[in-house]
Design a protein around this motif. Structure first.
Motif, PDB file in Angstrom:
ATOM      1  N   VAL A 184      -8.914  15.942  29.315  1.00  0.00           N
ATOM      2  CA  VAL A 184      -9.049  14.532  28.928  1.00  0.00           C
ATOM      3  C   VAL A 184      -9.104  14.408  27.399  1.00  0.00           C
ATOM      4  O   VAL A 184      -9.876  15.100  26.733  1.00  0.00           O
ATOM      5  N   HIS A 185      -8.246  13.541  26.856  1.00  0.00           N
ATOM      6  CA  HIS A 185      -8.136  13.366  25.403  1.00  0.00           C
ATOM      7  C   HIS A 185      -9.443  12.798  24.820  1.00  0.00           C
ATOM      8  O   HIS A 185     -10.026  11.882  25.408  1.00  0.00           O
ATOM      9  N   PRO A 186      -9.889  13.334  23.676  1.00  0.00           N
ATOM     10  CA  PRO A 186     -11.128  12.807  23.069  1.00  0.00           C
ATOM     11  C   PRO A 186     -11.090  11.291  22.860  1.00  0.00           C
ATOM     12  O   PRO A 186     -12.128  10.624  23.020  1.00  0.00           O
ATOM     13  N   ASN A 187      -9.933  10.739  22.559  1.00  0.00           N
ATOM     14  CA  ASN A 187      -9.854   9.280  22.382  1.00  0.00           C
ATOM     15  C   ASN A 187     -10.183   8.537  23.675  1.00  0.00           C
ATOM     16  O   ASN A 187     -10.737   7.439  23.650  1.00  0.00           O
ATOM     17  N   VAL A 188      -9.812   9.133  24.805  1.00  0.00           N
ATOM     18  CA  VAL A 188     -10.095   8.502  26.101  1.00  0.00           C
ATOM     19  C   VAL A 188     -11.602   8.556  26.368  1.00  0.00           C
ATOM     20  O   VAL A 188     -12.209   7.567  26.798  1.00  0.00           O
ATOM     21  N   LEU A 189     -12.198   9.697  26.074  1.00  0.00           N
ATOM     22  CA  LEU A 189     -13.655   9.822  26.251  1.00  0.00           C
ATOM     23  C   LEU A 189     -14.364   8.794  25.373  1.00  0.00           C
ATOM     24  O   LEU A 189     -15.265   8.081  25.838  1.00  0.00           O
ATOM     25  N   ARG A 190     -13.920   8.676  24.127  1.00  0.00           N
ATOM     26  CA  ARG A 190     -14.554   7.718  23.200  1.00  0.00           C
ATOM     27  C   ARG A 190     -14.397   6.285  23.696  1.00  0.00           C
ATOM     28  O   ARG A 190     -15.347   5.499  23.627  1.00  0.00           O
ATOM     29  N   ALA A 191     -13.204   5.965  24.228  1.00  0.00           N
ATOM     30  CA  ALA A 191     -12.981   4.595  24.725  1.00  0.00           C
ATOM     31  C   ALA A 191     -13.957   4.263  25.849  1.00  0.00           C
ATOM     32  O   ALA A 191     -14.257   3.104  26.118  1.00  0.00           O
ATOM     33  N   CYS A 192     -14.462   5.313  26.517  1.00  0.00           N
ATOM     34  CA  CYS A 192     -15.396   5.104  27.627  1.00  0.00           C
ATOM     35  C   CYS A 192     -16.838   5.385  27.197  1.00  0.00           C
ATOM     36  O   CYS A 192     -17.714   5.604  28.055  1.00  0.00           O
ATOM     37  N   ASN A 193     -17.067   5.395  25.914  1.00  0.00           N
ATOM     38  CA  ASN A 193     -18.407   5.634  25.359  1.00  0.00           C
ATOM     39  C   ASN A 193     -18.998   6.992  25.732  1.00  0.00           C
ATOM     40  O   ASN A 193     -20.203   7.121  25.911  1.00  0.00           O
ATOM     41  N   LEU A 194     -18.130   7.994  25.872  1.00  0.00           N
ATOM     42  CA  LEU A 194     -18.625   9.356  26.092  1.00  0.00           C
ATOM     43  C   LEU A 194     -18.366  10.153  24.810  1.00  0.00           C
ATOM     44  O   LEU A 194     -17.290  10.030  24.207  1.00  0.00           O
ATOM     45  N   ASP A 195     -19.337  10.964  24.410  1.00  0.00           N
ATOM     46  CA  ASP A 195     -19.218  11.739  23.173  1.00  0.00           C
ATOM     47  C   ASP A 195     -18.409  13.010  23.449  1.00  0.00           C
ATOM     48  O   ASP A 195     -18.864  13.879  24.204  1.00  0.00           O
ATOM     49  N   PRO A 196     -17.223  13.145  22.831  1.00  0.00           N
ATOM     50  CA  PRO A 196     -16.377  14.321  23.093  1.00  0.00           C
ATOM     51  C   PRO A 196     -17.018  15.628  22.639  1.00  0.00           C
ATOM     52  O   PRO A 196     -16.607  16.698  23.092  1.00  0.00           O
ATOM     53  N   ASP A 197     -18.038  15.551  21.760  1.00  0.00           N
ATOM     54  CA  ASP A 197     -18.726  16.783  21.375  1.00  0.00           C
ATOM     55  C   ASP A 197     -19.683  17.245  22.469  1.00  0.00           C
ATOM     56  O   ASP A 197     -20.147  18.386  22.455  1.00  0.00           O
ATOM     57  N   VAL A 198     -20.001  16.350  23.397  1.00  0.00           N
ATOM     58  CA  VAL A 198     -20.909  16.717  24.496  1.00  0.00           C
ATOM     59  C   VAL A 198     -20.128  16.934  25.789  1.00  0.00           C
ATOM     60  O   VAL A 198     -20.336  17.914  26.500  1.00  0.00           O
ATOM     61  N   TYR A 199     -19.201  16.010  26.067  1.00  0.00           N
ATOM     62  CA  TYR A 199     -18.502  16.057  27.362  1.00  0.00           C
ATOM     63  C   TYR A 199     -17.028  16.426  27.220  1.00  0.00           C
ATOM     64  O   TYR A 199     -16.364  15.982  26.282  1.00  0.00           O
ATOM     65  N   GLN A 200     -16.561  17.234  28.142  1.00  0.00           N
ATOM     66  CA  GLN A 200     -15.124  17.483  28.273  1.00  0.00           C
ATOM     67  C   GLN A 200     -14.772  17.288  29.746  1.00  0.00           C
ATOM     68  O   GLN A 200     -15.642  17.188  30.596  1.00  0.00           O
TER      69      GLN A 200
END
Ligand code: DAH
Length: 360
Positions: free
Chosen positions: A294-310
């Motif tokens: 999952v692209h970090p931008n997608v995680l960010r758009a969903c308010n998930l921190d890409p440094d924590v979640y993959q």
């Protein structure tokens, strides 16, 4: 003075009540009961006409006849209602007594079959639920945000054009072009760890032997704190072998999707055997799904921190997988509603797909 010949008298009221009581009790079907109700209480019914004559009565007569007529009206209404309930109860009892079912009779396969699409979706749900996935759903009518923007398709991005999108007349909504928007809905509404598949209808303006304007996909999404590409590969390799019910050799080829990085397509080994396609052996490769981290931008758009979640995601065409597994030659036949086709390719609705007893 009012005319005693035409205006009702108090003594008439009891006689009418008694007569109607007898008539109602003698009625044995609901239609006749309703006819009586209309004849007595309807707009031009006997009692309604009597009530109209109140206007012509003297004040003293009214004092007696007003309450008497009102009483008659409500008594008759109550008698009709009670009779109606009794008749309905009797009809139900009769139906229950006559419409019995012999549960010991064998069930034939003549009544209808399950279409291969729900069959294959069910098979997929069985396989993935065994791996701890649950089934999620989203709407067929989507907005631009869930179908594109949050999935890292910026406005004006050429990948949007590749989807041959059906736009709704309001210019805001689209028929979802893939099931990936369900990823967004789940990431925005639930807390990780997440493990879902999302089966459903998808739409693109395209029609030929291998494309129909409506088709089906299953999306998959896994989000956690230590998810890597190895999990993706293991999960999808296990899936195809379970799905095709044989050992299947796969390869992952680099690809591009806006919502995953890195992205890949997964191919399965196959060979042609006359008109039939055999999965698992041979020298040819066939693409069956798209996947990636999952692209970090997608995680960010969903308010998930890409440094924590993959996480990883994948998407596949159900209709195509059904054709491959069950050997149908033309995708368009799937949605033609031809009973001969359904009779041939359909499944028994009474046999549940399961890993123990066999998927198909
Ligand atoms: N949404 C893609 C399509 O319709 C399929 C897909 C590819 C879904 C890669 C994914 C993915 O989740 O990671 O073509």
């Amino acid at each position: 003075m009012s005319d005693p010949q035409t205006l009702p008298q108090a003594a008439d009221i009891d006689a009418i009540r008694d007569r109607l009581d007898g008539e109602i009790a003698a009625i044995s079907d609901l239609r006749a009961l309703d006819d009586l109700r209309v004849a007595a209480l309807g707009k031009k019914g006997e009692i309604s006409l009597m009530m109209r004559s109140l206007g012509k009565m003297s004040v003293d007569e009214k004092k007696v006849m007003g309450p008497a007529l009102n009483g008659l009206k409500s008594d008759v209404a109550a008698l009709v209602e009670a009779r109606k309930t009794a008749l309905e109860d009797a009809a139900l009892d009769a139906a229950l007594a006559s419409e019995t079912m012999d549960m010991s009779l064998p069930v034939g396969r003549k009544t209808g079959t399950l279409h291969p699409v729900p069959q294959v979706m069910e098979e997929m749900a069985v396989i993935f639920s065994d791996m701890g996935f649950s089934v999620a759903e989203g709407p067929d009518i989507e907005d631009d945000f869930h179908n594109f923007t949050a999935l890292n398709f910026p406005p004006g991005h050429p990948a949007r054009d590749m989807h041959d999108t059906f736009f709704l007349e309001d210019g805001e909504k689209v028929l979802r072009t893939h099931t990936s928007p369900v990823q967004i809905r789940i990431m925005m509404s639930e807390k990780p760890p997440l493990r879902i598949i999302a089966p459903g209808r998808t739409y693109r303006s395209d029609s030929d032997q291998t494309h129909t304007p409506m088709f089906h996909q299953v999306e998959g999404l896994v989000i956690g704190e230590d998810i890597h590409m190895g999990h993706l590969k293991g999960c999808l390799m296990d899936f195809v072998s379970a799905f095709f019910e044989t050992d299947v050799d796969v390869r992952f080829r680099p690809h591009h999707f806006p919502f995953t990085e890195p992205s890949a397509e997964m191919d399965v080994r196959y060979e042609r055997d006359g008109a039939a396609i055999k999965i698992g052996t041979g020298e040819s490769w066939m693409e069956i799904l798209g996947c990636g981290m999952v692209h970090p931008n997608v995680l960010r758009a969903c308010n998930l921190d890409p440094d924590v979640y993959q996480g990883f995601a994948f998407g596949m065409g159900v209709d195509r997988l059904a054709m491959l597994k069950y050997g149908m030659p033309d995708l368009r036949d799937m949605f033609a509603g031809d009973p001969r086709w359904l009779g041939h390719y359909g499944f028994s609705p009474l046999v549940q797909a399961s890993l123990e007893s066999g998927l198909s």
